[in-house]
Scaffold this motif. Structure first.
Motif, PDB file in Angstrom:
ATOM      1  N   ASN A 146       0.816  -1.215   0.000  1.00  0.00           N
ATOM      2  CA  ASN A 146       0.000   0.000   0.000  1.00  0.00           C
ATOM      3  C   ASN A 146       0.849   1.264   0.000  1.00  0.00           C
ATOM      4  O   ASN A 146       0.494   2.251  -0.636  1.00  0.00           O
ATOM      5  CB  ASN A 146      -0.944   0.019   1.197  1.00  0.00           C
ATOM      6  CG  ASN A 146      -2.326  -0.488   0.832  1.00  0.00           C
ATOM      7  OD1 ASN A 146      -2.683  -0.542  -0.329  1.00  0.00           O
ATOM      8  ND2 ASN A 146      -3.084  -0.867   1.827  1.00  0.00           N
ATOM      9  N   TYR A 184      -3.402   5.936   1.382  1.00  0.00           N
ATOM     10  CA  TYR A 184      -3.037   4.536   1.166  1.00  0.00           C
ATOM     11  C   TYR A 184      -2.378   3.952   2.408  1.00  0.00           C
ATOM     12  O   TYR A 184      -2.654   2.819   2.802  1.00  0.00           O
ATOM     13  CB  TYR A 184      -2.075   4.426  -0.020  1.00  0.00           C
ATOM     14  CG  TYR A 184      -2.673   4.816  -1.336  1.00  0.00           C
ATOM     15  CD1 TYR A 184      -3.180   3.856  -2.204  1.00  0.00           C
ATOM     16  CD2 TYR A 184      -2.750   6.147  -1.712  1.00  0.00           C
ATOM     17  CE1 TYR A 184      -3.737   4.208  -3.418  1.00  0.00           C
ATOM     18  CE2 TYR A 184      -3.307   6.521  -2.926  1.00  0.00           C
ATOM     19  CZ  TYR A 184      -3.794   5.549  -3.774  1.00  0.00           C
ATOM     20  OH  TYR A 184      -4.342   5.904  -4.969  1.00  0.00           O
ATOM     21  N   SER A 187      -4.971   3.093   4.943  1.00  0.00           N
ATOM     22  CA  SER A 187      -5.628   1.800   4.708  1.00  0.00           C
ATOM     23  C   SER A 187      -4.729   0.682   5.145  1.00  0.00           C
ATOM     24  O   SER A 187      -5.198  -0.317   5.700  1.00  0.00           O
ATOM     25  CB  SER A 187      -5.940   1.562   3.235  1.00  0.00           C
ATOM     26  OG  SER A 187      -6.366   2.698   2.619  1.00  0.00           O
ATOM     27  N   ALA A 188      -3.442   0.827   4.872  1.00  0.00           N
ATOM     28  CA  ALA A 188      -2.490  -0.214   5.263  1.00  0.00           C
ATOM     29  C   ALA A 188      -2.505  -0.383   6.774  1.00  0.00           C
ATOM     30  O   ALA A 188      -2.484  -1.503   7.285  1.00  0.00           O
ATOM     31  CB  ALA A 188      -1.092   0.153   4.790  1.00  0.00           C
ATOM     32  N   ALA A 261      -8.011   4.966  -2.299  1.00  0.00           N
ATOM     33  CA  ALA A 261      -7.186   4.020  -1.564  1.00  0.00           C
ATOM     34  C   ALA A 261      -8.014   2.793  -1.240  1.00  0.00           C
ATOM     35  O   ALA A 261      -9.226   2.854  -1.136  1.00  0.00           O
ATOM     36  CB  ALA A 261      -6.709   4.667  -0.279  1.00  0.00           C
TER      37      ALA A 261
END
Lengths: 262, 277
Positions: A146, A184, A187-188, A261
């Motif tokens: 990510n 991103y 989200s990771a 994302a």
């Protein structure tokens, strides 16, 4: 989607807490149904303990074990995220690093963690270190992927804009790549928060003398199913709370985009 | 080397001795990217005090020409007729670029976005002066009241104005615009063109020249002093047309289409664009 009509209704204030209210009511009903069924159908406690028994089993011992698992989870999460992001930065800036390390990262991802856990215990002992390592290993790959995606998410025009002003590599990194990657990366973090708990508990299954995974394993030997349930709930709670906290941080700080994302 | 393409009469405004001096010259510039021949032997001189538009078939290399002027791309060095060059007077003029999309950073406020152009590169403005310059530029485009908004809270036209303020804040001498209002609806576009014209006529923030790539003949004729017509790829300069409209134009901007020189120039440009050669 809430409509304007529902907002103006007298229950409007309750509607705002829909997302909290509905699951709470549903879960409460479920617990009541469970409690009643256990007594009505006379289900033996080693098969399915009543929720009240599970609550009784939640003692200070459980808190201590939860604390152990929580620490392992947090350390694993932290190490994986720092390392994952750092490697992602290397990938994006130095092509040879990406070319040589990417296959290794894939291999790491496809190796089942369960297969590695005993090795980690052999190397690092039955203490926290082996669980932290397991947790970090399982988190590492999603963070890396990510972050690389995020750091590369800048569009051609933004890149040209920065080059028009002869921005240095550092400026492009700090003022463009890094902020662009945050949705991103966030989200990771969310994905890896759940995985971190899994890693810690798998580690504890293999060889430990404390932690929720250890409690689950030992209670299964003695058919102390109420204790087992209490530990499962505690583990679920860690994952959930962790995710919620990150979600709140995401909404607050990454206000500019939710889409894009994944 | 004197280019054949730029033998237009001297600037009709005259007066200022600086006006008319070259600010940037493309000399015999050809460009090949990934084996695609995009530009061939472009000779073009941008002089101080002029507004130049570039038109041509889509995808012919108009934007690429701007990127040469910005030195984001280099002309071919091994052209059969000698290496292409981008020539400047003693010092490179400060150049600013306005893109078709606003290209705003969604995580920065409007003010932060405008300050961005002041906080990058070797010529960045000292921190203490950035805020004042950014706000002055926002005032120029009429968006000072929105300084603390985020880009997604603004309409497309307002975002494009913020982008213009960002470019102007850095006090460009040469403003390069790549279809800057091309993505907007026609009315917004018209409003912004008039605003641009006023900024230009006031030489806001030290502007010396503007080069604008456009698809719109109306935009090209109503705003500029000269219109460069490019041929299809590999693009060369087909012709350069002087626009015989009086200046300043902002006062009569809304009725400019009714004038005869306007209509004749449009007709001439259309003939050039459709000419087969």
């Amino acid at each position: 989607m809430r409509t304007d009509v529902s907002r103006r209704m007298p229950l409007g204030i309750l509607k705002r807490y829909d997302a909290l209210l509905y699951p709470l009511v549903f879960i409460s009903l479920l617990l009541v149904a469970w409690e009643v069924s256990v007594h009505v159908f006379d289900i033996p406690a080693y098969m399915l303990p009543a929720p009240s028994d599970v609550l009784d089993a939640m003692d200070s011992d459980l808190i201590n074990h939860t604390w152990v698992t929580l620490q392992e989870t947090l350390w694993g999460f932290l190490i994986a995220n720092i390392a994952g992001f750092f490697v992602a930065v290397m990938f994006v800036h130095f092509r040879p690093v990406e070319l040589s390390l990417f296959p290794v990262a894939i291999a790491l991802k496809t190796t089942p963690l369960v297969a590695l856990a005993p090795l980690l215990v052999v190397w690092l002992g039955t203490g926290m270190a082996s669980k932290i390592a397991a947790s970090a290993l399982i988190c590492f790959f999603p963070v890396l992927i990510n972050s690389v995606k995020g750091l590369r998410s800048i569009d051609a025009e933004s890149d040209e804009l920065f080059r028009t002003y002869q921005a240095s590599r550092q400026e492009i990194f700090w003022k463009l790549r890094l902020p662009a990657s945050l949705p991103y990366v966030m989200s990771a973090l969310k994905i890896s928060s759940s995985l971190a708990v899994v890693g810690a508990i798998v580690g504890e299954f293999v060889g430990a003398n404390a932690g929720l995974g250890y409690v689950v394993l030992v209670s299964s030997y003695h058919l102390d199913t109420d204790i087992m349930f209490s530990a499962i709930f505690a583990a679920a709670f860690i994952g959930l709370a962790f995710f919620w906290i990150l979600e709140a941080i995401d909404r607050h700080f990454i206000f500019w985009q939710q889409e894009g994302a994944d | 080397m004197q280019s054949t393409a730029i033998q237009a009469p001297a600037d009709s405004q005259g007066g200022n001795a600086l006006v008319g001096d070259p600010l940037l010259t493309l000399q015999n510039c050809s460009l090949t990217l990934n084996d695609t021949h995009i530009l061939r032997n472009i000779d073009l001189e941008i002089r101080q005090g002029e507004f130049v538009s570039i038109i041509g078939p889509s995808g012919c290399g108009k934007s690429t020409t701007l990127r040469l002027m910005l030195e984001l791309l280099k002309p071919d060095a091994d052209d059969s007729s000698g290496a292409g060059k981008v020539i400047f007077p003693k010092v490179r003029p400060r150049r600013g670029m306005a893109f078709q999309k606003p290209v705003l950073m969604p995580w920065l406020t409007v003010r932060g976005n405008v300050e961005l152009s002041l906080s990058l590169g070797p010529q960045k403005t000292p921190q203490s002066l950035r805020r004042g310059k950014a706000e002055a530029a926002l005032e120029l485009v009429g968006l000072l009241a929105y300084a603390n908004y985020y880009p997604k809270q603004l309409s497309g036209g307002m975002q494009q104005r913020v982008a213009l303020a960002r470019t102007l804040a850095a006090e460009p001498e040469l403003l390069l615009m790549d279809e800057p209002f091309g993505a907007l609806d026609e009315m917004t576009r018209d409003t912004l063109n008039l605003e641009l014209l006023k900024l230009w006529e006031n030489r806001a923030n030290g502007l010396k020249s503007i080069v604008m790539v456009t698809h719109s003949l109306h935009e090209a004729v109503s705003l500029s002093d000269r219109v460069v017509v490019l041929s299809s790829r590999p693009a060369g300069i087909r012709t350069i047309i002087d626009v015989p409209l009086p200046k300043p134009r902002s006062a009569g901007f809304v009725s400019i289409e009714e004038t005869q020189p306007y209509q004749q120039t449009i007709a001439r440009l259309r003939r050039e664009l459709h000419r087969e050669d």
